[in-house]
Design a protein around this motif. Structure first.
Motif, PDB file in Angstrom:
ATOM      1  N   ASP A   1     -15.544  -4.524   0.096  1.00  9.54           N
ATOM      2  CA  ASP A   1     -16.180  -5.769  -0.361  1.00  9.54           C
ATOM      3  C   ASP A   1     -17.062  -5.548  -1.590  1.00  9.54           C
ATOM      4  O   ASP A   1     -17.201  -6.446  -2.434  1.00  9.54           O
ATOM      5  CB  ASP A   1     -17.009  -6.381   0.771  1.00  9.54           C
ATOM      6  N   SER A   2     -17.650  -4.360  -1.696  1.00 10.55           N
ATOM      7  CA  SER A   2     -18.505  -4.066  -2.848  1.00 10.55           C
ATOM      8  C   SER A   2     -17.718  -3.570  -4.061  1.00 10.55           C
ATOM      9  O   SER A   2     -18.286  -3.310  -5.115  1.00 10.55           O
ATOM     10  CB  SER A   2     -19.565  -3.022  -2.464  1.00 10.55           C
ATOM     11  N   ASN A   3     -16.390  -3.455  -3.884  1.00 11.56           N
ATOM     12  CA  ASN A   3     -15.538  -3.012  -4.992  1.00 11.56           C
ATOM     13  C   ASN A   3     -14.409  -4.008  -5.252  1.00 11.56           C
ATOM     14  O   ASN A   3     -13.235  -3.660  -5.352  1.00 11.56           O
ATOM     15  CB  ASN A   3     -14.940  -1.627  -4.688  1.00 11.56           C
ATOM     16  N   GLY A   4     -14.813  -5.280  -5.351  1.00 13.82           N
ATOM     17  CA  GLY A   4     -13.846  -6.315  -5.709  1.00 13.82           C
ATOM     18  C   GLY A   4     -13.273  -7.078  -4.539  1.00 13.82           C
ATOM     19  O   GLY A   4     -12.601  -8.091  -4.732  1.00 13.82           O
ATOM     20  N   GLY A   5     -13.447  -6.576  -3.318  1.00  9.95           N
ATOM     21  CA  GLY A   5     -13.036  -7.328  -2.142  1.00  9.95           C
ATOM     22  C   GLY A   5     -11.605  -7.137  -1.695  1.00  9.95           C
ATOM     23  O   GLY A   5     -11.167  -7.754  -0.724  1.00  9.95           O
ATOM     24  N   TYR A   6     -10.853  -6.291  -2.377  1.00  8.97           N
ATOM     25  CA  TYR A   6      -9.472  -6.059  -1.958  1.00  8.97           C
ATOM     26  C   TYR A   6      -9.024  -4.670  -2.403  1.00  8.97           C
ATOM     27  O   TYR A   6      -9.629  -4.038  -3.266  1.00  8.97           O
ATOM     28  CB  TYR A   6      -8.531  -7.124  -2.535  1.00  8.97           C
ATOM     29  N   VAL A   7      -7.951  -4.209  -1.769  1.00  9.30           N
ATOM     30  CA  VAL A   7      -7.306  -2.957  -2.161  1.00  9.30           C
ATOM     31  C   VAL A   7      -5.898  -3.302  -2.633  1.00  9.30           C
ATOM     32  O   VAL A   7      -5.099  -3.854  -1.877  1.00  9.30           O
ATOM     33  CB  VAL A   7      -7.234  -1.953  -0.987  1.00  9.30           C
ATOM     34  N   GLY A   8      -5.618  -2.992  -3.876  1.00  7.72           N
ATOM     35  CA  GLY A   8      -4.286  -3.225  -4.425  1.00  7.72           C
ATOM     36  C   GLY A   8      -3.476  -1.942  -4.379  1.00  7.72           C
ATOM     37  O   GLY A   8      -4.019  -0.845  -4.478  1.00  7.72           O
ATOM     38  N   ALA A   9      -2.166  -2.076  -4.187  1.00  9.16           N
ATOM     39  CA  ALA A   9      -1.307  -0.897  -4.134  1.00  9.16           C
ATOM     40  C   ALA A   9       0.071  -1.231  -4.667  1.00  9.16           C
ATOM     41  O   ALA A   9       0.557  -2.364  -4.516  1.00  9.16           O
ATOM     42  CB  ALA A   9      -1.199  -0.373  -2.714  1.00  9.16           C
ATOM     43  N   LEU A  10       0.687  -0.251  -5.305  1.00  9.24           N
ATOM     44  CA  LEU A  10       2.080  -0.360  -5.720  1.00  9.24           C
ATOM     45  C   LEU A  10       2.930   0.345  -4.674  1.00  9.24           C
ATOM     46  O   LEU A  10       2.646   1.480  -4.292  1.00  9.24           O
ATOM     47  CB  LEU A  10       2.285   0.292  -7.088  1.00  9.24           C
TER      48      LEU A  10
END
Length: 273
Positions: free
Chosen positions: A252-261
């Motif tokens: 949440d303190s780093n943009g609120g999401y985890v993106g992955a390829l």
């Protein structure tokens, strides 16, 4: 001897909720490149909760699905109640026997073939296929070309998990979970197919898709992976709740999401008669 439990025991529902399905282009490529038609019978090995099963069933194909895990199979069975051409056998593939010595046009395995005994799987698939039949294998893994921001988050998540696993007593009497990270080094899957001497690799195709998960979704992603679940199987509930809270706060303190390829890799092999 340590008892090894089925890898997805207790996490089948999370797996089904959060794991991705396969790119529609991948499914269409399989159908086209194996000349699959609605009169053909298909065998699926390691059907899991039916991610790939449903994608073929929706198109009207007749599928004999095999799944080892009873919890995974229960979800698959419920999904396929309206697909009358799908049958399900709950058994290890290595011990499963085909009714009436049936031969299949295609055998496929999605995200599962690496679990099987390599001294049995190719020989048995070869015997179960019609002449010139196809063995189709596909997997997905996180891409090495990670998004920069995701790499940092994941490294910090690993630190949080390792802190809790090393700081709390694990219940030693709990059985160990079978685990496999699913990764293949130096394309050992291609080498394994060719080394069997039973199949000719016709084509290898790769696809890439991006996913995004918020903090709660990403926790489910982690818990759907046997290698992760095995780390925290013995943690007490308080430790798990504290660990999860720290991971959520980090995301949440780093943009609120985890993106992955995600890289999806498809192998199409033809039986050598």
């Amino acid at each position: 001897m340590v008892n090894k439990i089925e890898p997805y025991k207790g996490i089948a529902e999370i797996y089904d909720e959060i794991r991705p399905s396969y790119p529609e282009k991948l499914i269409e490529d399989i159908i086209f490149k194996t000349d699959l038609n609605l009169n053909n019978r298909i065998l699926e090995i390691g059907a899991g909760t039916g991610k790939a099963t449903v994608q073929f069933a929706k198109k009207g194909f007749a599928i004999n699905a095999i799944e080892l895990g009873e919890e995974m199979a229960a979800i698959l069975k419920k999904k396929c109640t309206s697909y009358l051409k799908v049958s399900l056998d709950i058994a290890p593939f290595e011990q499963w026997e085909s009714d009436n010595n049936e031969k299949f046009h295609m055998i496929y395995s999605a995200q599962a073939f690496h679990w099987l005994d390599k001294n049995i799987k190719y020989k048995k698939c070869h015997e179960l296929l019609k002449d010139n039949g196809f063995l189709v294998l596909f997997w997905y893994t996180s891409s090495n070309d990670e998004l920069f921001e995701t790499k940092g988050i994941r490294e910090n998540i690993d630190s949080i998990v390792n802190k809790y696993v090393s700081s709390y007593d694990i219940e030693s009497e709990k059985p160990q979970r079978r685990e496999h990270d699913g990764h293949s080094e130096d394309d050992e899957r291609k080498s394994e197919i060719e080394a069997s001497g039973l199949f000719e690799l016709v084509e290898k195709i790769e696809y890439t898709e991006e996913t995004k998960n918020n903090a709660k979704q990403y926790l489910k992603v982690l818990n759907s992976v046997p290698a992760f679940a095995s780390k925290v199987d013995g943690l007490n509930q308080v430790a798990v709740e504290n660990m999860n809270r720290e991971i959520e706060e980090l995301i949440d303190s780093n943009g609120g999401y985890v993106g992955a390829l995600f890289n999806f890799t498809l192998y199409i092999a033809r039986k050598i008669s």
